[in-house]
Design an enzyme around this catalytic site. Structure first.
Site, short mmCIF file in Angstrom:
data_model
loop_
_atom_site.label_atom_id
_atom_site.label_comp_id
_atom_site.label_asym_id
_atom_site.label_seq_id
_atom_site.Cartn_x
_atom_site.Cartn_y
_atom_site.Cartn_z
N PHE A 249 3.31 -2.70 39.06
CA PHE A 249 2.14 -3.98 39.80
C PHE A 249 2.80 -5.15 39.80
O PHE A 249 2.92 -5.78 39.47
CB PHE A 249 1.20 -3.68 38.64
N LYS A 250 2.44 -5.30 41.40
CA LYS A 250 2.26 -6.52 41.46
C LYS A 250 1.46 -7.57 40.95
O LYS A 250 0.44 -7.47 41.65
CB LYS A 250 1.99 -6.59 42.92
N LEU A 251 2.06 -8.71 39.82
CA LEU A 251 1.26 -9.36 39.59
C LEU A 251 1.21 -10.36 40.03
O LEU A 251 1.24 -11.03 41.14
CB LEU A 251 2.32 -10.17 37.97
#
Length: 457
Positions: A249-251
């Site tokens: 996941f791209k934070l």
């Protein structure tokens, strides 16, 4: 190749400790595992870099040409150690004895021990001269390194910042693993790194930790670039996973860079915030490991491992960290190591802030998101070519607000003819993350970690 030419491939590692620790390793580890040395010889290098190797019953002269000199990092799973190694490929050409110069530049006596198929070489350097000797001592090593860089010449035996005299003999320990083919076997490389970790563990109680120029160190930690950005269609069950090797996941936080060293960790975010804590390094070797991270509220997520910097020893300035010799960590190695840390370590308390965590990467296919406890804005994808890409529902750009004109500017100039939609007060000269549609520019949030706007394609 002819009989007088030999191509040699090897993996090499040098133990960079003071003399007393090297003899401790020799007596308490090497000799206990291998009582009798496999070989003894003396190497003499002349002024033309021709090596003459003298054994008990022979003398052979060769000229060694370096064909490949590549730094890389091998992750040893058993001890979670990131081991910085050098892969070399050399061409050795036989030289007749009558063409060897009478001027001796270096004299090295070597004792070779065989441990698990690895050559452990304990060397005594009785004499070593080089281009640095003709200059004033405090600046000689830097001048010689500068000349080498300007001339573009790779030295087979790079100059060391050391002083040898009539009462000084320098000891060195080198490990070498010779192999054939494209790469050494994984089991052989693991055994090689096990020896490295076991030998260096003997010096742990000395707490070797030289001073570091942290600003220069963090500037050297260059994050990997995204090679492409892909838009995710709304309503799809899951994004296309074709060509995906790993994903995460791209934070949605503030990006930063940091460094682990034994007993200490430092993080600098793109908005120039500094966070430091006295925490233990999660890695098995006493090196400096740089990383990329994302700061989300009171949590620091390590999202990528970038480089390893080694401590080096010489008998002029003792221990130091050479920031010009970084060992890059491959993306797939970084992902495997981060997954191990995510499972084995979990979170580490960070005094005064919150906690340090390690991002987890998953195997394909990409999973649709419904609810997460941390803010995200897409996916990070590592493809089969070990290149990073980002998948986002709404691709964004960074734009700078100009109050007099009331327009948002990209790096190429103002974006006119579009309605600016913002739920926050815009400040002159500030950079904002924006989403551009056909008729409007939606301002999502301020980006204090950005100095200049980006380009709008």
């Amino acid at each position: 190749m002819g009989a007088d030419v030999l191509i040699e491939q090897e993996i090499s590692y040098t133990i960079n400790f003071s003399q007393d620790l090297l003899y401790l390793i020799l007596d308490s580890y090497i000799k206990k595992r291998c009582a009798a040395p496999a070989e003894r010889y003396t190497d003499l290098y002349d002024a033309n870099n021709v090596r003459t190797r003298q054994t008990a019953d022979s003398a052979v002269s060769v000229h060694k040409t370096n064909l490949r000199d590549e730094r890389f990092v091998h992750w040893l799973r058993s001890s979670n150690a990131l081991v910085p190694l050098v892969r070399r490929e050399n061409r050795e050409t036989a030289v007749p004895h009558d063409r060897v110069s009478r001027h001796i530049a270096s004299l090295i006596e070597t004792t070779v021990y065989k441990l698990d198929g690895v050559d452990v070489k304990f060397e005594h350097v009785y004499m070593q001269s080089g281009p640095a000797d003709r200059y004033e001592s405090t600046a000689a090593h830097k001048i010689a390194a500068l000349k080498t860089a300007l001339l573009g010449v790779d030295c087979a035996r790079p100059s060391q910042n050391l002083q040898l005299g009539s009462d000084a003999v320098l000891a060195r320990v080198r490990l070498e693993l010779e192999f054939e083919g494209a790469a050494p076997a994984a089991a052989s490389l693991d055994a090689f790194c096990e020896l490295v970790v076991q030998m260096e563990t003997l010096a742990d109680h000395h707490n070797i930790a030289p001073c570091l120029p942290y600003t220069t160190l963090l500037d050297s930690a260059t994050p990997r670039r995204f090679t492409r950005e892909q838009r995710i269609a709304y309503g799809a069950q899951a994004p296309d996973s074709t060509g995906v090797k790993k994903w995460a996941f791209k934070l949605d936080g503030v990006r930063g860079r940091g460094a682990f060293r034994r007993g200490y960790c430092l993080v600098q975010t793109d908005d120039m915030q500094l966070h430091a804590a006295c925490i233990s390094s999660p890695f098995g070797l006493n090196n400096v490991v740089t990383f990329q991270c994302e700061v989300v509220a009171d949590k620091i997520f390590v999202t990528d491992l970038l480089q390893v910097f080694r401590y080096k020893y010489n008998n002029r300035t003792q221990y130091e960290c050479n920031l010009h010799d970084a060992y890059p960590i491959n993306a797939d190695v970084a992902v495997e190591c981060l997954n191990r840390l995510h499972c084995a370590v979990g979170s580490v308390p960070w005094p005064g802030l919150g906690e340090l965590r390690f991002q987890q990467f998953f195997d394909p296919p990409l999973a649709p998101t419904h609810y997460t406890t941390i803010p995200i804005d897409g996916y990070i994808v590592l493809d089969e070519q070990l290149q990073y890409a980002k998948y986002k529902w709404l691709p964004t750009v960074e734009l700078e607000y100009d109050a007099p004109s009331g327009a948002l500017h990209s790096i190429d100039g103002p974006l006119l003819g579009k309605t600016v939609v913002a739920d926050l007060q815009l400040k002159h000269g500030a950079v904002y993350e924006c989403a551009i549609t056909d008729n409007a520019i939606n301002v999502l949030k301020c980006r204090p970690d950005r100095i200049v706007p980006s380009k709008v394609c």
